[in-house]
Enzyme design. Sequence first.
Site, mmCIF file in Angstrom:
data_model
loop_
_atom_site.group_PDB
_atom_site.id
_atom_site.type_symbol
_atom_site.label_atom_id
_atom_site.label_comp_id
_atom_site.label_asym_id
_atom_site.label_seq_id
_atom_site.Cartn_x
_atom_site.Cartn_y
_atom_site.Cartn_z
ATOM 1 C CD GLU A 22 -1.312 -2.337 2.107
ATOM 2 O OE1 GLU A 22 -2.087 -3.002 2.800
ATOM 3 O OE2 GLU A 22 -0.086 -2.578 2.039
ATOM 4 N NE ARG B 239 17.542 -28.268 -2.436
ATOM 5 C CZ ARG B 239 18.651 -28.972 -2.636
ATOM 6 N NH1 ARG B 239 19.793 -28.348 -2.874
ATOM 7 N NH2 ARG B 239 18.622 -30.294 -2.587
ATOM 8 C CB THR C 218 19.213 -38.195 3.591
ATOM 9 O OG1 THR C 218 18.048 -39.001 3.394
ATOM 10 C CG2 THR C 218 19.415 -37.309 2.370
ATOM 11 C CD GLU D 100 15.542 -31.328 -1.231
ATOM 12 O OE1 GLU D 100 16.510 -32.089 -1.426
ATOM 13 O OE2 GLU D 100 15.340 -30.311 -1.902
ATOM 14 C CB ALA E 90 12.011 -43.563 1.928
#
Length: 349
Positions: A46, A185, A197, A286, A289
């Site tokens: 605004e 990302r 991981t 990410e 599993a």
Amino acid sequence: MQRCIQLARKGEGFTNPNPMVGAVIVHNNRIIGEGYHRQHGTAHAEVNAIASVKDKSLLTASTMYVSLEPCAHHGHTPPCAELIISREIPRVVVAVTDPNPKVAGKGIEMMRKSGIDVSVGMLAGEAREQNRIFFVNHLCNRPYIILKWAQSMDGFMDLHRTSLEGKSPVRISNSITHSIVHKFRTQVQGIIVGTNTALLDNPQLTSRKWFGTHPTRIVIDRENRIPPGAALFDGTTPTIIFTASVPDSSWQYKQTKHIVIDFSKDTNTQILDSLYIEGIHSLLVEGGAKLLSSFIDTALWDEAFIERSGKRLLSGVKAPDIQGEITDTKKYLDSVQFYIKSKISRNIL
């Protein structure tokens, strides 16, 4: 209002944790000013729209369109509702009210009490969708959660590997979708992976292949198994480690914060609560599993991007099972990307 939403999108990735907002000022069916919220801590839409009007005398006979209710509280900037009142703009059209308790109708009430004709609801669905992260934050008091993974045509994320083998993960994404992941990302504040991981892939978790900011890197490491020399601890980007105990060698880690949680209880809720306190309002999950499945099984997710490649692995790490509404599909070379929305956040928005 469509132009407001279009303008607001220009701030994507830069306004966090603030919402994306666009504003347009119309006089005699002609746009005389427009603006959007460019970056957190800077002027709101605004303010920028009013500043862009060359002849300020026209404001007293104009209509302002804005994609989110003007704020009514003092933050990094003064209340936009007060500015609109002081400029004597007679009519304001708002797409949707602000879910932030500091605003939540107060801006609209303030303007109406000053005699401004305020209408609410134009393109409300589109406006909520654009700021779905902001709405979930304030309505659920947690980060907005995005799941992301790539899987083969036959439903596997990777071959079975061990850290002793030192093998690289199977490349399922193609050159285009790999870059798109880096774009994702830049649009979130945090990115999280599990211990396996981090050990198997040694990921950087940065957005180096797309213009924008890097998310805060987050890793779960209950027993502090990830070595200080891992890419996650290179000191280039803030990193959070969720652990059962802070290691004596924590001084070796630059730009890194250890947070202790109780692994005998619900870890995901503890992690989300801690991240929200840390100011991380959007989270990209990410892998692997097991971590992805834990968010799915506890219904703690809002959307998912799943890439299905034309490759077949025949065996390996099975991709998670997920149920939701497929709202979009896109094809990139040999891969198809599915965009899925959770029923829970769908009901909110």
